[in-house]
Design an enzyme around this catalytic site. Structure first.
Site, PDB file in Angstrom:
ATOM      1  CG  MET A 195      48.728  48.119  52.910  1.00 61.43           C
ATOM      2  SD  MET A 195      48.911  49.477  54.095  1.00 61.43           S
ATOM      3  CE  MET A 195      50.163  50.475  53.259  1.00 61.43           C
ATOM      4  CG  HIS A 196      53.654  46.545  53.375  1.00 59.78           C
ATOM      5  ND1 HIS A 196      53.772  47.880  53.065  1.00 59.78           N
ATOM      6  CD2 HIS A 196      53.136  46.484  54.623  1.00 59.78           C
ATOM      7  CE1 HIS A 196      53.348  48.603  54.094  1.00 59.78           C
ATOM      8  NE2 HIS A 196      52.947  47.782  55.046  1.00 59.78           N
ATOM      9  CG  ASP A 250      45.317  46.381  54.858  1.00 62.32           C
ATOM     10  OD1 ASP A 250      46.145  47.304  54.970  1.00 62.32           O
ATOM     11  OD2 ASP A 250      45.546  45.219  55.253  1.00 62.32           O
TER      12      ASP A 250
END
Length: 501
Positions: free
Chosen positions: A81-82, A240
């Site tokens: 992520m991110h 995830d």
């Protein structure tokens, strides 16, 4: 026989997983990825490496499964992520992706809090400004690489770059989108207020979709690169952690996913957009339509035991260490371990926090030290559970535990005793890629919804309940554990200051 493909772009590798209609794993392959740290606190990867690794893994998984390209009914995507991927108007990457574990943008987090206000930011997005999130990375590029910022036309996350390569479409799922810190959590879409305040063009952000929704189809160029057929639908998928929760069946309120890996993650599904007012829990959308989740993160969970074995008992096996710990009574003879070896995130977002054994005496053996680690990690995870309850989560029915640390019965029993709730393992061990494959099957309408798919495919394999007498003891010890961080915080800060000089 139809097959469903899950693709997971993690920090360490690109995984392709094929499951059949019964949920059996038919083929799996992972191609390693390397990490670049060009400067102190930086963490980057080249998106082109993700694509090359994906094409390799998909071909290998197809080969292992024996599935023909026409048998693959749908594809689901998940991944780290991110991470920030910036594309120009021709679809070319403008710089290496800035990853979730990059720590360069602390000043930008302060800037965001100053411009929006911490309380207002949490109210809108569900989260405080942290260096891991995507928004501070965009502001960092704006502040430090203005030429790159001027050329930017599209913002994607890691798995969504793979979607772009597969389909030519810019799209994102709502779970991953809510992890950018640019989302209105309640509305499940981009926040006009946050974007305007930070000076981010809304046209850069792709449309967002629920996890099982179809976002495009495999194009001819991608089919040639991967060995897949053109026209396979690609669903939105999930970040995830959300996909991992689908992969263990944590898709309803009351069932919590606990990942006991290097870090520890507590993931709780909610029917409404709950937040923790101080931002000590992450609040995101779920990959399940119209569901949300709260998440607590402990930075050194099983990683604490790994560090201990490697540093202090390199000749011992984990099973030997745990066997010694099993001979020690609950409470470790008054020894308490603080697992803040990498700083901490939940409940203390403190990079300066340190690990410690407190109460050590001459009568403590290696078994005591080991058991104190197992108990200390459990206490740290209980901190997240208490925040979940305070945020209004409701009754917990079962915790589904996965990850390397979940393999040992002793640690699972300690967790059940400390948390005071039933702890279960499940028959699926493929994590986020498995969840992405389930979302693909729902998108292909093989299963009517995510909950039905999980009910059919995911079964508990081992269940341990709390020992009431030990649970009472651990409630008292957890109170002592919680007293230690406030007392030691100033010492941690002085130690960090001394190191920097």
């Amino acid at each position: 026989m139809s097959f469903f493909l899950g693709i997971d772009i993690s920090t360490t590798g690109a995984k392709a997983l094929l499951i059949d209609e019964q949920g059996n794993v038919a083929g799996s392959a992972t191609t390693p990825l390397s990490l670049s740290t060009p400067r102190h606190l930086w963490s980057e990867q080249n998106p082109s490496d993700w694509w090359q690794a994906t094409t390799s893994s998909v071909r290998l998984a197809l080969q292992e499964s024996g599935a023909a390209p026409q048998d693959v009914a749908a594809i689901g995507l998940t991944g780290q992520m991110h991470g920030l991927v910036l594309l120009d108007d021709h679809g070319q990457t403008l710089r290496p992706a800035i990853l979730w574990n990059d720590q360069r943008c602390g000043a930008e987090c302060d800037e965001i809090r100053s411009r929006i206000g911490k309380a207002r930011l949490i109210q809108i997005t569900g989260n405080d400004a942290l260096t891991g999130f995507t928004a501070p990375k965009i502001v960092w590029v704006k502040n430090h690489e203005p030429a790159v910022f001027e050329r930017a036309r599209h913002v994607l996350l890691p798995k969504d770059y793979i979607r772009f390569k597969l389909t030519g479409q810019h799209a994102m799922d709502k779970a991953d989108g809510s992890g950018t810190m640019l989302f209105d959590l309640k509305k499940r879409d981009w926040s006009a207020e946050v974007l305007e305040t930070l000076g981010i063009d809304p046209s850069w952000l792709p449309p967002t979709f629920e996890g099982p929704q179809v976002t495009g189809e495999v194009n001819h160029e991608a089919a040639e690169a991967t060995g897949l057929r053109p026209g396979i639908p690609v669903v939105a998928g999930g970040g995830d952690q959300a996909a991992q929760a689908v992969g263990v069946g944590a898709v309803r309120p009351g069932i919590v996913a606990l990942t006991l890996g290097t870090s520890g993650v507590v993931f709780a599904t909610a029917e409404t957009s709950l937040i923790e007012p101080e931002g000590r829990l992450h609040a995101f959308c779920h990959a399940v339509p119209d569901r949300w989740h709260l998440m607590g993160v402990m930075l050194s969970a099983a990683g604490s035991l790994q560090w201990y074995r490697d540093s202090m008992a390199p000749g011992a096996s984990f099973s030997d260490l745990v066997a010694e710990a099993a001979e020690v009574p609950a409470g470790s003879g008054g020894l308490i371990f603080l697992p803040y070896l990498s700083g901490e995130r939940t409940p203390y977002p403190d990079p300066l926090a340190r690990g410690a054994w407190v109460g050590i005496t001459l009568r403590h053996s290696r078994g005591h030290l080991t058991r104190a680690i197992l108990e200390g990690v459990a206490f740290g995870l209980k901190d997240s559970f208490e925040l979940l309850q305070a945020a209004g989560l409701g009754k917990l029915e079962q915790v589904r535990v996965s990850g390397g640390g979940a393999k040992g019965l002793l640690w699972r029993q300690i967790l059940a005793d400390v948390l005071g709730v039933e702890l279960a393992t499940v028959n699926t061990t493929e994590g986020a890629a498995y969840g992405a494959a389930i979302l693909a099957g729902v998108g292909a309408r093989f299963w009517p919804d995510v909950e039905t798919a999980c009910d059919r495919l995911i079964k508990t394999t081992d269940v341990v309940g709390p020992d009431r007498s030990k649970a009472t003891l651990y409630r008292s010890l957890h109170g002592q554990y919680k007293d230690l961080y406030p007392v030691l915080k100033s010492s941690f800060e002085r130690l960090a200051s001394a190191e920097s000089t």
